[in-house]
Design a protein around this motif. Structure first.
Motif, PDB file in Angstrom:
ATOM      1  N   VAL A  36       0.842  -1.201   0.000  1.00 28.00           N
ATOM      2  CA  VAL A  36       0.000   0.000   0.000  1.00 28.00           C
ATOM      3  C   VAL A  36       0.876   1.250   0.000  1.00 28.00           C
ATOM      4  CG1 VAL A  36      -1.700   1.327   1.329  1.00 28.00           C
ATOM      5  CG2 VAL A  36      -1.959  -1.155   1.080  1.00 28.00           C
ATOM      6  N   ILE A  37       1.887   1.265   0.842  1.00 30.49           N
ATOM      7  CA  ILE A  37       2.820   2.403   0.885  1.00 30.49           C
ATOM      8  C   ILE A  37       3.478   2.586  -0.481  1.00 30.49           C
ATOM      9  CG2 ILE A  37       4.987   3.283   1.869  1.00 30.49           C
ATOM     10  CD1 ILE A  37       4.223   1.772   4.475  1.00 30.49           C
ATOM     11  N   TYR A  38       3.934   1.501  -1.058  1.00 30.62           N
ATOM     12  CA  TYR A  38       4.627   1.561  -2.345  1.00 30.62           C
ATOM     13  C   TYR A  38       3.702   2.095  -3.442  1.00 30.62           C
ATOM     14  CZ  TYR A  38       8.133   0.315  -5.802  1.00 30.62           C
ATOM     15  OH  TYR A  38       9.088   0.369  -6.800  1.00 30.62           O
ATOM     16  N   THR A  39       2.471   1.619  -3.457  1.00 27.15           N
ATOM     17  CA  THR A  39       1.500   2.086  -4.452  1.00 27.15           C
ATOM     18  C   THR A  39       1.230   3.575  -4.280  1.00 27.15           C
ATOM     19  OG1 THR A  39       0.483  -0.094  -4.609  1.00 27.15           O
ATOM     20  CG2 THR A  39      -0.850   1.766  -5.347  1.00 27.15           C
ATOM     21  N   GLU A  40       1.154   4.043  -3.043  1.00 31.66           N
ATOM     22  CA  GLU A  40       0.953   5.470  -2.795  1.00 31.66           C
ATOM     23  C   GLU A  40       2.156   6.279  -3.288  1.00 31.66           C
ATOM     24  OE1 GLU A  40       0.025   5.697   1.368  1.00 31.66           O
ATOM     25  OE2 GLU A  40      -2.004   4.929   1.065  1.00 31.66           O
ATOM     26  N   PHE A  41       3.355   5.758  -3.093  1.00 28.95           N
ATOM     27  CA  PHE A  41       4.556   6.427  -3.601  1.00 28.95           C
ATOM     28  C   PHE A  41       4.515   6.510  -5.126  1.00 28.95           C
ATOM     29  CE2 PHE A  41       7.802   5.552   0.064  1.00 28.95           C
ATOM     30  CZ  PHE A  41       7.032   6.318   0.919  1.00 28.95           C
ATOM     31  N   GLU A  42       4.120   5.413  -5.776  1.00 28.72           N
ATOM     32  CA  GLU A  42       4.033   5.408  -7.242  1.00 28.72           C
ATOM     33  C   GLU A  42       3.007   6.428  -7.734  1.00 28.72           C
ATOM     34  OE1 GLU A  42       5.193   1.016  -8.818  1.00 28.72           O
ATOM     35  OE2 GLU A  42       3.248   1.166  -7.819  1.00 28.72           O
ATOM     36  N   THR A  43       1.885   6.518  -7.060  1.00 31.58           N
ATOM     37  CA  THR A  43       0.837   7.465  -7.441  1.00 31.58           C
ATOM     38  C   THR A  43       1.325   8.906  -7.290  1.00 31.58           C
ATOM     39  OG1 THR A  43      -0.876   5.891  -6.818  1.00 31.58           O
ATOM     40  CG2 THR A  43      -1.542   8.201  -6.982  1.00 31.58           C
ATOM     41  N   SER A  44       1.989   9.201  -6.182  1.00 30.23           N
ATOM     42  CA  SER A  44       2.531  10.548  -5.961  1.00 30.23           C
ATOM     43  C   SER A  44       3.571  10.903  -7.009  1.00 30.23           C
ATOM     44  CB  SER A  44       3.146  10.655  -4.567  1.00 30.23           C
ATOM     45  OG  SER A  44       2.162  10.509  -3.581  1.00 30.23           O
ATOM     46  N   ALA A  45       4.438   9.958  -7.322  1.00 27.47           N
ATOM     47  CA  ALA A  45       5.479  10.192  -8.334  1.00 27.47           C
ATOM     48  C   ALA A  45       4.850  10.405  -9.706  1.00 27.47           C
ATOM     49  CB  ALA A  45       6.453   9.024  -8.365  1.00 27.47           C
ATOM     50  N   HIS A  46       3.830   9.634 -10.024  1.00 27.83           N
ATOM     51  CA  HIS A  46       3.147   9.773 -11.311  1.00 27.83           C
ATOM     52  C   HIS A  46       2.595  11.191 -11.461  1.00 27.83           C
ATOM     53  CE1 HIS A  46       0.803   8.647 -14.828  1.00 27.83           C
ATOM     54  NE2 HIS A  46      -0.237   9.219 -14.250  1.00 27.83           N
ATOM     55  N   ARG A  47       1.957  11.693 -10.414  1.00 25.98           N
ATOM     56  CA  ARG A  47       1.395  13.052 -10.454  1.00 25.98           C
ATOM     57  C   ARG A  47       2.499  14.105 -10.578  1.00 25.98           C
ATOM     58  NH1 ARG A  47      -1.470  12.295  -5.528  1.00 25.98           N
ATOM     59  NH2 ARG A  47      -2.884  10.618  -6.022  1.00 25.98           N
ATOM     60  N   ALA A  48       3.565  13.930  -9.834  1.00 26.77           N
ATOM     61  CA  ALA A  48       4.644  14.933  -9.807  1.00 26.77           C
ATOM     62  C   ALA A  48       5.447  14.965 -11.098  1.00 26.77           C
ATOM     63  CB  ALA A  48       5.576  14.646  -8.635  1.00 26.77           C
ATOM     64  N   CYS A  49       5.477  13.878 -11.824  1.00 26.44           N
ATOM     65  CA  CYS A  49       6.351  13.774 -13.000  1.00 26.44           C
ATOM     66  C   CYS A  49       5.676  14.095 -14.322  1.00 26.44           C
ATOM     67  CB  CYS A  49       6.959  12.376 -13.050  1.00 26.44           C
ATOM     68  SG  CYS A  49       8.181  12.097 -11.746  1.00 26.44           S
ATOM     69  N   ARG A  50       4.456  14.562 -14.280  1.00 26.00           N
ATOM     70  CA  ARG A  50       3.797  14.935 -15.538  1.00 26.00           C
ATOM     71  C   ARG A  50       4.535  16.106 -16.167  1.00 26.00           C
ATOM     72  NH1 ARG A  50      -2.091  14.854 -12.971  1.00 26.00           N
ATOM     73  NH2 ARG A  50      -2.400  12.609 -12.938  1.00 26.00           N
TER      74      ARG A  50
END
Length: 105
Positions: A36-50
């Motif tokens: 769950v933590i890892y998935t949240e990190f991936e989601t945050s990174a996805h948003r930040a890297c647009r």
């Protein structure tokens, strides 16, 4: 209590992103399951890297830059937690799904 991690991207591969001052704040609950933590990190990174298509230099470069940015941000966030279980999980995920460019840990 949630923990916060701020990570910045760096490196010439990410020049277009760095110019925009891209950073992400990762929030996680230490008692949450590792996946769950890892998935949240991936989601945050996805948003930040647009990044915009014009700034990236085309569709192919946009996808490559975003994917590499996401991989680096997740790696930095995982490392910042200093949690062995999360580091092991990240290693398993990146071995199974390697990034386009080498990730600096």
């Amino acid at each position: 209590m949630a923990h916060l991690i701020k990570t910045l991207i760096a490196g010439s591969v990410f020049a277009a992103m760095a110019e925009a001052g891209k950073a992400a704040v990762f929030t996680y609950t230490p008692s949450a399951p590792v996946d769950v933590i890892y998935t949240e990190f991936e989601t945050s990174a996805h948003r930040a890297c647009r990044i915009g298509l014009a700034k990236a230099g085309g569709v192919r470069m946009k996808a490559s830059i975003e994917k590499s940015c996401q991989a680096q941000m997740v790696a930095n966030a995982v490392k910042a937690t200093e949690r062995q279980d999360l580091l092991v999980y990240h290693e398993q995920e990146t071995t199974t799904h390697p990034a386009t460019f080498p990730v600096q840990l």
